[in-house]
Design an enzyme around this catalytic site. Structure first.
Site, PDB file in Angstrom:
ATOM      1  N   ARG A 176      -0.916  16.061   1.193  1.00 27.33           N
ATOM      2  CA  ARG A 176      -0.415  17.412   1.469  1.00 27.33           C
ATOM      3  C   ARG A 176      -1.624  18.323   1.680  1.00 27.33           C
ATOM      4  O   ARG A 176      -1.645  19.154   2.567  1.00 27.33           O
ATOM      5  CB  ARG A 176       0.451  17.908   0.315  1.00 27.33           C
ATOM      6  CG  ARG A 176       1.908  17.460   0.388  1.00 27.33           C
ATOM      7  CD  ARG A 176       2.074  15.957   0.560  1.00 27.33           C
ATOM      8  NE  ARG A 176       3.443  15.505   0.596  1.00 27.33           N
ATOM      9  CZ  ARG A 176       4.122  15.030  -0.453  1.00 27.33           C
ATOM     10  NH1 ARG A 176       3.528  14.899  -1.640  1.00 27.33           N
ATOM     11  NH2 ARG A 176       5.363  14.646  -0.323  1.00 27.33           N
ATOM     12  N   ASP A 205       1.280   9.863   3.176  1.00 25.06           N
ATOM     13  CA  ASP A 205       2.560  10.559   3.006  1.00 25.06           C
ATOM     14  C   ASP A 205       2.985  11.124   4.352  1.00 25.06           C
ATOM     15  O   ASP A 205       2.290  10.919   5.360  1.00 25.06           O
ATOM     16  CB  ASP A 205       2.457  11.651   1.925  1.00 25.06           C
ATOM     17  CG  ASP A 205       3.764  11.801   1.159  1.00 25.06           C
ATOM     18  OD1 ASP A 205       4.793  12.019   1.819  1.00 25.06           O
ATOM     19  OD2 ASP A 205       3.773  11.681  -0.083  1.00 25.06           O
ATOM     20  N   HIS A 278       8.656   8.565   3.060  1.00 28.26           N
ATOM     21  CA  HIS A 278       7.408   9.341   3.060  1.00 28.26           C
ATOM     22  C   HIS A 278       6.395   8.724   4.022  1.00 28.26           C
ATOM     23  O   HIS A 278       5.214   8.597   3.695  1.00 28.26           O
ATOM     24  CB  HIS A 278       6.828   9.419   1.643  1.00 28.26           C
ATOM     25  CG  HIS A 278       7.562  10.404   0.761  1.00 28.26           C
ATOM     26  ND1 HIS A 278       7.582  11.752   1.015  1.00 28.26           N
ATOM     27  CD2 HIS A 278       8.300  10.224  -0.352  1.00 28.26           C
ATOM     28  CE1 HIS A 278       8.300  12.373   0.080  1.00 28.26           C
ATOM     29  NE2 HIS A 278       8.762  11.463  -0.755  1.00 28.26           N
ATOM     30  N   ASP A 340       9.633   5.907  -3.448  1.00 26.92           N
ATOM     31  CA  ASP A 340      10.472   7.041  -3.871  1.00 26.92           C
ATOM     32  C   ASP A 340      11.102   7.732  -2.665  1.00 26.92           C
ATOM     33  O   ASP A 340      10.599   7.655  -1.549  1.00 26.92           O
ATOM     34  CB  ASP A 340       9.646   8.065  -4.666  1.00 26.92           C
ATOM     35  CG  ASP A 340       8.485   8.613  -3.846  1.00 26.92           C
ATOM     36  OD1 ASP A 340       7.850   7.812  -3.128  1.00 26.92           O
ATOM     37  OD2 ASP A 340       8.214   9.821  -3.911  1.00 26.92           O
ATOM     38  N   GLU A 341      12.185   8.418  -2.954  1.00 26.53           N
ATOM     39  CA  GLU A 341      12.817   9.379  -2.041  1.00 26.53           C
ATOM     40  C   GLU A 341      12.947   8.850  -0.613  1.00 26.53           C
ATOM     41  O   GLU A 341      12.486   9.493   0.328  1.00 26.53           O
ATOM     42  CB  GLU A 341      12.013  10.692  -2.048  1.00 26.53           C
ATOM     43  CG  GLU A 341      11.945  11.339  -3.429  1.00 26.53           C
ATOM     44  CD  GLU A 341      11.170  12.637  -3.450  1.00 26.53           C
ATOM     45  OE1 GLU A 341      11.652  13.586  -4.080  1.00 26.53           O
ATOM     46  OE2 GLU A 341      10.073  12.715  -2.854  1.00 26.53           O
ATOM     47  N   TRP A 407       9.346   8.575 -12.991  1.00 21.33           N
ATOM     48  CA  TRP A 407       9.060  10.002 -12.742  1.00 21.33           C
ATOM     49  C   TRP A 407      10.297  10.874 -12.826  1.00 21.33           C
ATOM     50  O   TRP A 407      10.219  12.031 -13.188  1.00 21.33           O
ATOM     51  CB  TRP A 407       8.363  10.163 -11.377  1.00 21.33           C
ATOM     52  CG  TRP A 407       9.245   9.993 -10.170  1.00 21.33           C
ATOM     53  CD1 TRP A 407       9.644   8.810  -9.619  1.00 21.33           C
ATOM     54  CD2 TRP A 407       9.826  11.019  -9.358  1.00 21.33           C
ATOM     55  NE1 TRP A 407      10.431   9.036  -8.522  1.00 21.33           N
ATOM     56  CE2 TRP A 407      10.560  10.389  -8.328  1.00 21.33           C
ATOM     57  CE3 TRP A 407       9.802  12.419  -9.393  1.00 21.33           C
ATOM     58  CZ2 TRP A 407      11.260  11.098  -7.359  1.00 21.33           C
ATOM     59  CZ3 TRP A 407      10.496  13.125  -8.431  1.00 21.33           C
ATOM     60  CH2 TRP A 407      11.215  12.468  -7.428  1.00 21.33           C
TER      61      TRP A 407
HETATM   62  C1  ACM Z   1       7.673  11.783  -6.696  1.00 26.44           C
HETATM   63  O1  ACM Z   1       7.394  12.821  -7.331  1.00 26.44           O
HETATM   64  N1  ACM Z   1       8.380  11.865  -5.570  1.00 26.44           N
HETATM   65  C2  ACM Z   1       7.281  10.476  -7.164  1.00 26.44           C
END
Ligand code: ACM
Length: 770
Positions: A176, A205, A278, A340-341, A407
Site C-alpha cells: 500500500r 497486494d 489481493h 485472505d479476503e 487475524w
Molecule cells: C488481513 O488483515 N486481511 C489479513
C-alpha cells in the site's frame, strides 16, 4: 589461620575499596527477563576491557562483533578466542562461554559482576539476546555522545532468560506504501532490540507488486506502479485522489542483502506472496491468469477486488515459478501465501471454474479455494517448505500441513489448533498496529479500531477457550502493520512504537513476570534509548490522560493523570502551554467554556504530546441523567453522564464520547436540578453511511416540571456542523426542570448503501441545553 586472614582481606576489600558503586542503577529491560537479580555494583567497560569468545564457539564470532560495534565509537575492543575456565575469569573482561546445559537455543545467562562479565549460552542465538539485554543496560549516552567516552558503566546483575514463545513476529505491508531498504533494516534492528525473531514481509497486494521476479519482468515494470492513489486523510472529508504514479520494488540483490542482514540479527524473514485474492497488481501485469482475461489495472484505492487468480494449470505454473524464485531468495521454512479476503464472484461467473469444480468434486467456491491452497501447499512441501496463510485458508478444508495466522479474531486459531495445526495469533483486536492507539481527534488518520498499549500488553496469545492439550500449537503472535494510511517510515514508527515493546513482553516474558506498572517504568527508561536512536515513537502512554468526575457536591470536574512517575503535569485553561504554566495539583471544575492544554514535564523539559480538551458548557452540563437507553456493543462511553459533559463527540465515532445504538432507538431523561429558563435544545448525530451509521429517522424533545407531565417542545430542524456531524435543534423559551430527548433509529439500511438489509447504527452525543 591463613584462610581466615585471606577471607577477612577479601571482605574488607569488597566492602570498602574495589566494589564500584552502581550509581546508574537502572534495569529498563524490555521484554522483562525470566529472572533478574539486581546488584548494587557496576562493571566498568573501558578501552582495556578484553572481550573473549569461547574457542568451542568460534561460529559466534560475527554475533559477538555486534557487541564490540556498539561501543566502537568510544573504544575499539578486539575479540580474543580462547579456551575458557569460568572459575578463573580475568579482571576487566567480558567472556562469552558456550554452555550446553542451557536448554533453550535462544536462552542465555548474564553475570555482570564488578570485575567481569560472563555470558553463557548454547550458541549464537543466546549470545545475541544477551547482547541485546546488555545494549538496553547501557546508558543512552553510549549511543549519542559526540565525543568518545572513557568508560561506560553496566549495572550489576544476574539474569537467566529465555523466551515464552518460539514465534515472535512483526509484519510490514510494503504494498500500500513502499518503504526503502534502509528503513527495512532499521525496522529489523528495532525488532531485534526487543527480541523479535520473525519478520513477515508483505510483498504483494492489489496496489503494488514489490519483489523482482526475473522470469516475469512485468510483475515489477507494470505491477509495481499504480497510476494514482485514492485515500482518506480526515474523517470529516470525502476521499481524495493523490495523483500518481506511485511505485517501488526491491531488486533480488537488495532482498538478498536484507535476508543476510536479518540472519545476523537472529531474524527469519517470511515472504508473503498473496493468492488467490489481493492479486490485482500481478493480474494487471499478466491478465491471462485472471478469470476474465480482460484489462486490469493495479489497484488505486484500498479494499478488496473481485478480480483474483483463476485456477488454470497455467496460473499454477506461473505461481510455482514465482515461488521458486522466492524460495531461492528466502531460506525460511515458512512461505506465506496470503489466502485472505478472496471474493468468489469471478469463480462463480467462470465457466472454467464451474467445470473444474465438477471434475474435482468440489461442492462450492469455498472448496475451490481449498483446492487452490492445497495445490500450492503440495508444491511448497515438495520443496521442503511449509505453507502459512491467513485464517481464510480454513474455508473449505485446511491443507494437511498448513500453519494458520488467525487475524479475524481468535476463532480461526482455535479451530486450526484443535485440528492439530500450528497457529500464529494476530487478532485484529490486539495485534493490528494500524488501529488508533489513542482516542483523540488530533491523531493522524487511521483505518479505525482502537488498540492501546495497555490492551496489547494484556494480550495472552493462548486463547482461554483452547483445550490445554492444544496449547503447544500456538507458536506465538505477531503484530500486523498495514499501511493504507501510513505513507512514511516515520509514521510507521509512530504506529509501531511503543506498542511493539508491549507485544515483545507478551511474547518473551513469563506471564507471572508481567506487570503493566513495571512495564511503564521500564518503558520510560527505554524512551531515552529510542530517543537516542531517533525513533519517532508515540508518547501518549506516558503523557496526560483526562477524565470527567462528578464529585460529592454533584458538580463536574476534570481530572488530569499521568502514568509517568518521574514527571509532573503542567496545564493551562487559557492558552499556550509553556514550562512556566502552572503545575496541576487538583481537579479542574467545569463551570464555563474553556480549553485545557496539558503535558508532562521534567525539569522544565516537555516529555509528552500536547493533551488538549475543549469544554463548551451549557445549562445541562453536569445535569443528573435519570435514564438513558443502554448502548450496543463497544460504542459506549461507559458513563451516561457523558451525554451532558460539555464535550461534544468528534468526527471519530470511537472517541469515547459517542453513544452507539445498533438498530434501536435512544431515549434520554435529564434533571436540571431546579426549574430553569431555556431557549434551545439540541443533540448531535453522525452520518457515516459507509460504516453503516445513518442519521436518525426522527428526533423530538419534551420538557416539564414533573417527569409524569412532559409537554412536547418545538419542531426540530437539522443543520450540519461538519460533513459527518449534524445538529438536531429546536428553539422555544420555556421554564423546565426535566428534559427528555427521543431519537429514532434510521431502521434498515436501504439498497445501494454499505450493509444494505442490515440494521443501521445510530450515534448520539451531547444533549445541549441553552
Ligand atoms: C488481513 O488483515 N486481511 C489479513
Amino acid at each position: 589461620m591463613r584462610k581466615t586472614i585471606i577471607y577477612l582481606f577479601l571482605l574488607i576489600n569488597l566492602q570498602c575499596s574495589t566494589v564500584k558503586a552502581n550509581t546508574n542503577n537502572i534495569y529498563n529491560i524490555i521484554p522483562m527477563p525470566v529472572q533478574l537479580e539486581k546488584m548494587p555494583h557496576h562493571f566498568e567497560l573501558n578501552k582495556n576491557t578484553s572481550v573473549i569468545l569461547d574457542a568451542n564457539e568460534f561460529g559466534s564470532l560475527q554475533t559477538i562483533k555486534q557487541f564490540t560495534l556498539i561501543v566502537a565509537p568510544h573504544f575499539g575492543l578486539n575479540i580474543q578466542i580462547q579456551n575458557i575456565d569460568t572459575a578463573s575469569i580475568a579482571d576487566n573482561s567480558i567472556v562469552f562461554f558456550r554452555d550446553n546445559t542451557i536448554e533453550n537455543n535462544e536462552g542465555y545467562e548474564l553475570y555482570i559482576r564488578n570485575s567481569s562479565v560472563l555470558v553463557k549460552a548454547k550458541g549464537k542465538q543466546g549470545f545475541f539476546y544477551a547482547i541485546q539485554t546488555i545494549a538496553q543496560l547501557l546508558p543512552a549516552k553510549t549511543y549519542t555522545s559526540k565525543t568518545a567516552l572513557e568508560k561506560i558503566n553496566i549495572p550489576g546483575c544476574v539474569i537467566k532468560d529465555y523466551p515464552r514463545f518460539v514465534y515472535r513476529g512483526m509484519h510490514l505491508d510494503v504494498c500500500r506504501h513502499f518503504f526503502p531498504i534502509e528503513f527495512i533494516k532499521r525496522y529489523i534492528d528495532l525488532m531485534a532490540f526487543y527480541k523479535y525473531n520473525t519478520f513477515h514481509w508483505h510483498l504483494t497486494d492489489d496496489q503494488g507488486w514489490r519483489i523482482e521476479i526475473k522470469k516475469y519482468p512485468k510483475l515489477t515494470s507494470v505491477g509495481s506502479v499504480r497510476k494514482e492513489t485514492t485515500t482518506f486523510v480526515s474523517r470529516d472529508k470525502d476521499s481524495i485522489v493523490i495523483p500518481g504514479p506511485y511505485s517501488g520494488f526491491y531488486t533480488q540483490e537488495q532482498i538478498k542483502e536484507v535476508v543476510q542482514y536479518a540472519q545476523m540479527k537472529n531474524i527469519t524473514i517470511i515472504p508473503e506472496i498473496e493468492m488467490p485474492g489481493h492479486s490485482l497488481a500481478a493480474l494487471a501485469a499478466y491478465p491471462e491468469y485472471s478469470c476474465t482475461g480482460g484489462e486490469i489495472e493495479v489497484g488505486t484505492r484500498w479494499g478488496v477486488f473481485s478480480d483474483v487468480y483463476c485456477p488454470y494449470d497455467t496460473t499454477f505454473t506461473f505461481l510455482q515459478d514465482v515461488l521458486t524464485e522466492v524460495m531461492q531468495l528466502f531460506p525460511s521454512t515458512y512461505i506465506h501465501i496470503g489466502g485472505d479476503e478472496c471474493p468468489k464472484e469471478a469463480w462463480k461467473n467462470s465457466e472454467f471454474c464451474q467445470v473444474l469444480m465438477k471434475k474435482e468434486n468440489l461442492k462450492d467456491e469455498m472448496e475451490l479455494q481449498s483446492y487452490f491452497i492445497k495445490r500450492i501447499e503440495k508444491f511448497l512441501s515438495a520443496n521442503n517448505r511449509k505453507l502459512i496463510g491467513w485464517d481464510e485458508i480454513l474455508e473449505g478444508g485446511l491443507s494437511p500441513n498448513a500453519t494458520v495466522m488467525s487475524w479475524r479474531g481468535v476463532s480461526g486459531g482455535i479451530e486450526a489448533a484443535s485440528q492439530g495445526h500450528d497457529v500464529v495469533m494476530t487478532p485484529g483486536s490486539h495485534c493490528y498496529f494500524d488501529h488508533y492507539q489513542y482516542l483523540r481527534d488530533n491523531e493522524p488518520y487511521a483505518i479505525g479500531g482502537f488498540t492501546s498499549v495497555e490492551k496489547v500488553y494484556n494480550y495472552n496469545p493462548i486463547p482461554t477457550e483452547l483445550e490445554s492439550s492444544y496449547h503447544k500449537h500456538i507458536l506465538g503472535a505477531q503484530c500486523n502493520v498495514w499501511t493504507e494510511y501510513i505513507d512514511t517510515s516515520s509514521h510507521v514508527e509512530y504506529m509501531v512504537y511503543p506498542r511493539a515493546c508491549a507485544l515483545s513482553e507478551v511474547l518473551w516474558s513469563m506471564p507471572e513476570n508481567k506487570n503493566y506498572e513495571s512495564f511503564l517504568t521500564r518503558l520510560s527508561g527505554n524512551f531515552t534509548l529510542l530517543d537516542a536512536f531517533g525513533v519517532n515513537y508515540a508518547k501518549h502512554v506516558l503523557g496526560v490522560y483526562g477524565k470527567m468526575e462528578k464529585m460529592a457536591n454533584q458538580k463536574l470536574y476534570y481530572v488530569l493523570e499521568t502514568k509517568n512517575k518521574n514527571a509532573q503535569i503542567r496545564y493551562t485553561t487559557n492558552g499556550k502551554l509553556t514550562a512556566q504554566s502552572p503545575l496541576y495539583t487538583k481537579a479542574i471544575p467545569i463551570s464555563n467554556s474553556f480549553t485545557i492544554n496539558a503535558a508532562t514535564y521534567k525539569n522544565d523539559k516537555r516529555l509528552s504530546n500536547l493533551f488538549t480538551q475543549t469544554f463548551t458548557s451549557h445549562i445541562a452540563t453536569g445535569a443528573e441523567v435519570l435514564s438513558m437507553t443502554e448502548c450496543s456493543g463497544n460504542y459506549n462511553p461507559g458513563d451516561k453522564n457523558f451525554i451532558v459533559n460539555a464535550i461534544s463527540g468528534s468526527s471519530n465515532y470511537g472517541d469515547g464520547q459517542w453513544f452507539g445504538y445498533w438498530g434501536n432507538d435512544c431515549s434520554i431523561l435529564i434533571d436540571l436540578g431546579s426549574e430553569k429558563s431555556i431557549n434551545q435544545i439540541s443533540i448531535n448525530s453522525i452520518d457515516k453511511k459507509d460504516s453503516w451509521i445513518h442519521l436518525p429517522a426522527k428526533v423530538s424533545f419534551s420538557t416539564g416540571v414533573d417527569t409524569a407531565d412532559l409537554s412536547p417542545y418545538n419542531e426540530v430542524t437539522i443543520s450540519p456542523i461538519t460533513k459527518r456531524i449534524h445538529s438536531y435543534k429546536a428553539n422555544k423559551s420555556v421554564k423546565a426542570r426535566y428534559i427528555k430527548a427521543s431519537i429514532t433509529n434510521f431502521g434498515e439500511i436501504p439498497a445501494g448503501f454499505e450493509g444494505a438489509g442490515n440494521k443501521a447504527w445510530l450515534f448520539v452525543d451531547e444533549l445541549i441545553v441553552k
